[in-house]
Motif scaffolding. Structure first.
Motif, short mmCIF file in Angstrom:
data_model
loop_
_atom_site.label_atom_id
_atom_site.label_comp_id
_atom_site.label_asym_id
_atom_site.label_seq_id
_atom_site.Cartn_x
_atom_site.Cartn_y
_atom_site.Cartn_z
N GLY A 127 47.30 31.56 41.75
CA GLY A 127 48.41 31.00 41.00
C GLY A 127 47.89 30.43 39.70
N GLY A 128 48.71 29.64 39.02
CA GLY A 128 48.32 29.11 37.73
C GLY A 128 48.69 30.04 36.60
N GLY A 129 49.28 31.18 36.94
CA GLY A 129 49.72 32.18 35.99
C GLY A 129 50.37 33.30 36.77
N PRO A 130 51.02 34.24 36.09
CA PRO A 130 51.68 35.33 36.81
C PRO A 130 50.69 36.21 37.57
CG PRO A 130 51.66 35.74 34.44
CD PRO A 130 51.20 34.33 34.62
N VAL A 131 51.03 36.53 38.80
CA VAL A 131 50.20 37.42 39.62
C VAL A 131 50.90 38.78 39.64
CG1 VAL A 131 49.03 37.73 41.82
CG2 VAL A 131 49.57 35.42 41.02
N PHE A 132 50.46 39.67 38.79
CA PHE A 132 51.13 40.94 38.60
C PHE A 132 50.88 41.88 39.78
CE2 PHE A 132 50.78 39.40 34.18
CZ PHE A 132 52.12 39.45 33.84
N PRO A 133 51.80 42.82 40.01
CA PRO A 133 51.69 43.67 41.20
C PRO A 133 50.42 44.51 41.27
CG PRO A 133 53.47 44.41 39.74
CD PRO A 133 53.04 43.07 39.27
N ASP A 134 49.86 44.91 40.12
CA ASP A 134 48.64 45.71 40.17
C ASP A 134 47.48 44.88 40.72
OD1 ASP A 134 49.17 44.41 37.59
OD2 ASP A 134 47.20 45.13 36.99
N VAL A 135 47.42 43.58 40.33
CA VAL A 135 46.37 42.69 40.84
C VAL A 135 46.61 42.38 42.31
CG1 VAL A 135 45.29 40.43 40.59
CG2 VAL A 135 46.01 41.69 38.56
N MET A 136 47.86 42.09 42.64
CA MET A 136 48.23 41.75 44.01
C MET A 136 47.90 42.90 44.97
SD MET A 136 50.02 39.05 45.33
CE MET A 136 51.15 38.58 46.65
N ARG A 137 48.24 44.09 44.57
CA ARG A 137 48.05 45.25 45.46
C ARG A 137 46.57 45.58 45.61
NH1 ARG A 137 52.81 49.78 45.64
NH2 ARG A 137 52.85 49.87 47.90
N ALA A 138 45.81 45.44 44.55
CA ALA A 138 44.36 45.71 44.63
C ALA A 138 43.69 44.76 45.61
CB ALA A 138 43.73 45.60 43.26
N LEU A 139 44.06 43.49 45.57
CA LEU A 139 43.49 42.52 46.50
C LEU A 139 43.99 42.75 47.92
CD1 LEU A 139 43.72 39.20 44.46
CD2 LEU A 139 41.63 40.36 45.14
N ALA A 140 45.28 43.07 48.05
CA ALA A 140 45.89 43.23 49.37
C ALA A 140 45.26 44.38 50.15
CB ALA A 140 47.39 43.45 49.23
N ALA A 141 44.65 45.31 49.45
CA ALA A 141 43.97 46.41 50.13
C ALA A 141 42.65 45.97 50.74
CB ALA A 141 43.72 47.55 49.15
N GLN A 142 42.20 44.73 50.41
CA GLN A 142 40.90 44.26 50.85
C GLN A 142 40.95 43.01 51.74
OE1 GLN A 142 37.96 44.44 47.45
NE2 GLN A 142 39.80 44.91 46.27
N CYS A 143 42.02 42.22 51.62
CA CYS A 143 42.14 41.00 52.41
C CYS A 143 43.59 40.52 52.34
CB CYS A 143 41.20 39.90 51.88
SG CYS A 143 41.61 39.34 50.21
N ARG A 144 43.89 39.43 53.04
CA ARG A 144 45.22 38.83 52.90
C ARG A 144 45.28 38.10 51.57
NH1 ARG A 144 44.21 37.40 58.46
NH2 ARG A 144 43.52 35.33 57.75
N VAL A 145 46.39 38.22 50.88
CA VAL A 145 46.52 37.58 49.57
C VAL A 145 47.89 36.93 49.46
CG1 VAL A 145 47.21 39.77 48.52
CG2 VAL A 145 46.44 37.90 47.07
N THR A 146 47.90 35.70 48.95
CA THR A 146 49.13 34.94 48.77
C THR A 146 49.21 34.47 47.34
OG1 THR A 146 49.09 34.17 51.06
CG2 THR A 146 50.47 32.94 49.52
N ALA A 147 50.35 34.72 46.69
CA ALA A 147 50.58 34.27 45.32
C ALA A 147 51.46 33.03 45.35
CB ALA A 147 51.24 35.37 44.50
#
Length: 461
Positions: free
Chosen positions: A257-277
């Motif tokens: 957080g602290g700024g927009p979490v765009f879907p390309d960043v979110m999806r890249a992380l989600a393929a490797q671990c749990r991610v919460t924005a």
């Protein structure tokens, strides 16, 4: 009264010799050791005449001494003043001018800051001392912490956080972060306080917070592996770099957080671990949160089609409403006013004693009550017969081939989409927008996660 210091004392009673902090150089500090340091400093403060309500400018690197000093100040009822690190010397001078601190707590080279105008008469102190302080009683509304907004949309505003406010923020954040045995790498200093009060180990950054733009994904991986972190709380820009090199297997969760979490960043992380924005602001953190696991394929498609940025359902302890598409919030963890009442006019609305904070962000609620961000309300541009909000195009544009980031601005009456890319391509740009391909879109100094609109406009003009 319940407060963070007493919550920390409870954690010490339960955790004792367990590790509370991992310093940036890898040294562990126990809960018991941290409490002893804090109490010794508090006792020393009282011996030196520091009293309830005294303001103390804190100029120290992020480390165990910083949190011991903060707890020590609160034990005697003093108020900690934190300049915005990303603003450097300019931000420090602004903080001194606005808050007029009576004392300064500093270590190392930071001690020479007392040579600055406004600090000459401030009593210089450093963490240390032994013994236990005399108990000081204070109320929920007594001030505890003074910090500043980023200044990305104007002059940084000073926020006074009371002890009650900090407990309200803890109550809002705690359910999201609760986990047994987790070891958190925390790049947001205020969330270390939540970890300490919860009896959870926090790994501190091994980089300067004012130099986050210099941190590489490899740097993050090396520090995670060395420190034994199992979760990470990072701004989106650092998440982007971490996702590019690969999240270490030991990391189960990333919170950002602290700024927009765009879907390309979110999806890249989600393929490797749990991610919460987590969506929020300096004045109200958190406002909403969403796990990547709760984003359906239809949601990803909607973001790619220009529906905005999905940030999830508002947290239970916040009240949220929309006025002319602008997001307004209220609640125990929502700041109700700035140090200078003049600053309240633009952001605070008093309705029968209920204070609403105007976030300045545009958004909408879908049929299930989830919040979608549309970008800064003031940054909308004229388009066709109405308005076009930044995230209606920027979120989608980041998914176009070859685009690293995008920013929508209005220049001399023209709606311009700046695209950071190596070369112009055949992108599906909405009709009526001028395209400018640039080498780099300027970002904010704080987290490197928000577009510096003023700098971008100056560059394009």
């Amino acid at each position: 009264m319940a407060d963070l210091v007493n919550a920390f004392r409870d954690a010490v009673a339960a955790r004792g010799d367990a590790v509370a902090l991992i310093e940036g150089d890898g040294r562990p500090v126990s809960f018991a050791d941290l409490l002893a340091r804090a109490e010794g400093f508090a006792a020393d403060l009282q011996r030196r005449g520091v009293r309830k309500g005294d303001r103390a400018l804190v100029a120290m690197p992020v480390g165990a001494d910083l949190y011991a000093a903060l707890a020590g100040l609160w034990m005697v009822g003093a108020v900690a003043v934190f300049p915005e690190p990303a603003l450097g010397l300019k931000g420090l001078r602004h903080a001194v001018r606005v808050t007029r601190p009576k004392l300064m707590v500093a270590t190392g080279a930071y001690r020479f800051l007392r040579l600055l105008p406004g600090l000459w008469r401030a009593k210089g102190l450093r963490p240390g001392g032994v013994g236990a302080p005399e108990a000081v009683a204070f109320e929920r509304d007594d001030p505890a912490l003074m910090s500043f907004t980023s200044g990305s949309t104007g002059v940084p505003k000073c926020i006074m956080r009371s002890h009650g406010f900090l407990m309200g923020q803890r109550a809002a954040v705690a359910p999201l972060l609760e986990a047994e045995g987790a070891r958190d790498l925390v790049a947001f200093p205020v969330f270390v306080l939540v970890g300490l009060a919860a009896g959870r180990c926090s790994v501190l950054p091994n980089w300067k917070l004012s130099k986050q733009g210099d941190v590489t994904g490899t740097d993050l991986v090396n520090w995670i592996n060395h420190s034994g972190a199992t979760r990470a709380l990072l701004p989106p820009a650092l998440c982007e770099r971490l996702g590019e090199v690969g999240v270490p297997e030991a990391v189960t969760d990333v919170f950002t957080g602290g700024g927009p979490v765009f879907p390309d960043v979110m999806r890249a992380l989600a393929a490797q671990c749990r991610v919460t924005a987590v969506y929020g602001s300096t004045e109200a953190e958190p406002i909403a949160e969403i796990s990547a696991l709760d984003i359906a394929e239809a949601d990803w498609a909607a973001m790619a089609a220009g529906d905005g940025l999905l940030v999830g359902k508002p947290v239970p302890v916040v009240e949220l409403r929309l006025e002319d598409d602008e997001i307004w919030v209220a609640g125990a963890h929502v700041n109700e006013g700035y140090l200078d009442p003049v600053d309240d006019a633009a952001n605070k609305v008093n309705e029968g004693g209920r204070i609403w904070h105007r976030t300045g962000d545009a958004g909408r609620l879908d049929a299930t009550g989830r919040l979608w961000l549309l970008g800064r309300h003031s940054a909308r541009v004229t388009w066709q017969d109405g308005w076009l909000y930044p995230f209606q195009v920027e979120v989608a544009a980041r998914l176009w081939g070859g685009v690293r980031r995008a920013a929508l601005v209005e220049i001399a009456g023209a709606s311009v989409l700046a695209i950071e890319a190596d070369a112009l391509r055949d992108w599906p740009v909405p009709e009526g927008l001028d395209i400018r391909v640039v080498d780099a879109i300027p970002m904010d100094a704080r987290h490197g996660s928000k577009v510096d609109l003023a700098a971008l406009k100056a560059m394009l003009e």
